[in-house]
Design an enzyme around this catalytic site. Structure first.
Site, mmCIF file in Angstrom:
data_model
loop_
_atom_site.group_PDB
_atom_site.id
_atom_site.type_symbol
_atom_site.label_atom_id
_atom_site.label_comp_id
_atom_site.label_asym_id
_atom_site.label_seq_id
_atom_site.Cartn_x
_atom_site.Cartn_y
_atom_site.Cartn_z
ATOM 1 N N GLU A 1 -53.585 -3.687 -30.650
ATOM 2 C CA GLU A 1 -52.212 -3.765 -30.147
ATOM 3 C C GLU A 1 -51.985 -2.702 -29.080
ATOM 4 O O GLU A 1 -51.287 -2.946 -28.091
ATOM 5 C CB GLU A 1 -51.210 -3.543 -31.285
ATOM 6 C CG GLU A 1 -51.196 -4.648 -32.318
ATOM 7 C CD GLU A 1 -50.214 -4.350 -33.422
ATOM 8 O OE1 GLU A 1 -49.171 -5.045 -33.458
ATOM 9 O OE2 GLU A 1 -50.453 -3.428 -34.229
ATOM 10 N N LYS B 1 -40.934 -8.884 -32.359
ATOM 11 C CA LYS B 1 -42.367 -8.774 -32.093
ATOM 12 C C LYS B 1 -43.021 -10.118 -32.439
ATOM 13 O O LYS B 1 -43.677 -10.269 -33.468
ATOM 14 C CB LYS B 1 -42.960 -7.634 -32.931
ATOM 15 C CG LYS B 1 -44.369 -7.270 -32.568
ATOM 16 C CD LYS B 1 -44.821 -6.044 -33.363
ATOM 17 C CE LYS B 1 -46.243 -5.666 -33.008
ATOM 18 N NZ LYS B 1 -46.692 -4.489 -33.779
#
Length: 119
Positions: free
Chosen positions: A21, A98
Site C-alpha cells: 500500500e 478506502k
C-alpha cells in the site's frame, strides 16, 4: 448549525499498514461536512465571513496525497484538524473511503467517519 458539504474528493495516496500500500498507492475518497453559522456571510454576501470550500477541497486532497500514514484514522484526524483551522468552522465530520483496501473478500468500501468540534 448550518453545513457545507464536500462529497467525493479524490486523490491518490500511499496510506496503509502493508508495504505494498505504501509503495503502490491507491485512490482515496473523502467526504467533509463543515458545521458553521452562515448567517453573517449571507447577510453581507461576504466570502470572508464563511469558509471557502474550494480552499478546503485543495487542503484535503493535499493531505491525502501528502505524508503517508499507516491508518486511515490518522488521515481523517489530520483532515479534521485542517478543517477546524478555518475560523468559521465550528465542527467537522470527515469520512475517508478506502475502496481499494486489501481485503480478501468481496466488498464495496471501507470507511472511517469522525466528528470533531472546537472546545
Amino acid at each position: 448549525m448550518d453545513h457545507i458539504t464536500l462529497r467525493g474528493l479524490r486523490a491518490r495516496g500511499f496510506h496503509g499498514a502493508l508495504p505494498e500500500e505504501r509503495s503502490l498507492g491507491q485512490t482515496f475518497v473523502v467526504d467533509v461536512r463543515l458545521g458553521l453559522d452562515t448567517r453573517p456571510a449571507a447577510a453581507e454576501d461576504d466570502l470572508e465571513r464563511t469558509v471557502h470550500y474550494g480552499v478546503v477541497a485543495e487542503e484535503v486532497t493535499a493531505l491525502v496525497s501528502g505524508e503517508p500514514f499507516a491508518l486511515i484514522e490518522t488521515l481523517a484526524e489530520r483532515i479534521a484538524d485542517q478543517c477546524l483551522s478555518h475560523t468559521a468552522v465550528r465542527e467537522v465530520e470527515v469520512t475517508v473511503h478506502k475502496p481499494g483496501a486489501p481485503i480478501t473478500v468481496p466488498f464495496d468500501d471501507v470507511t472511517i467517519t469522525i466528528l470533531r468540534s472546537r472546545p
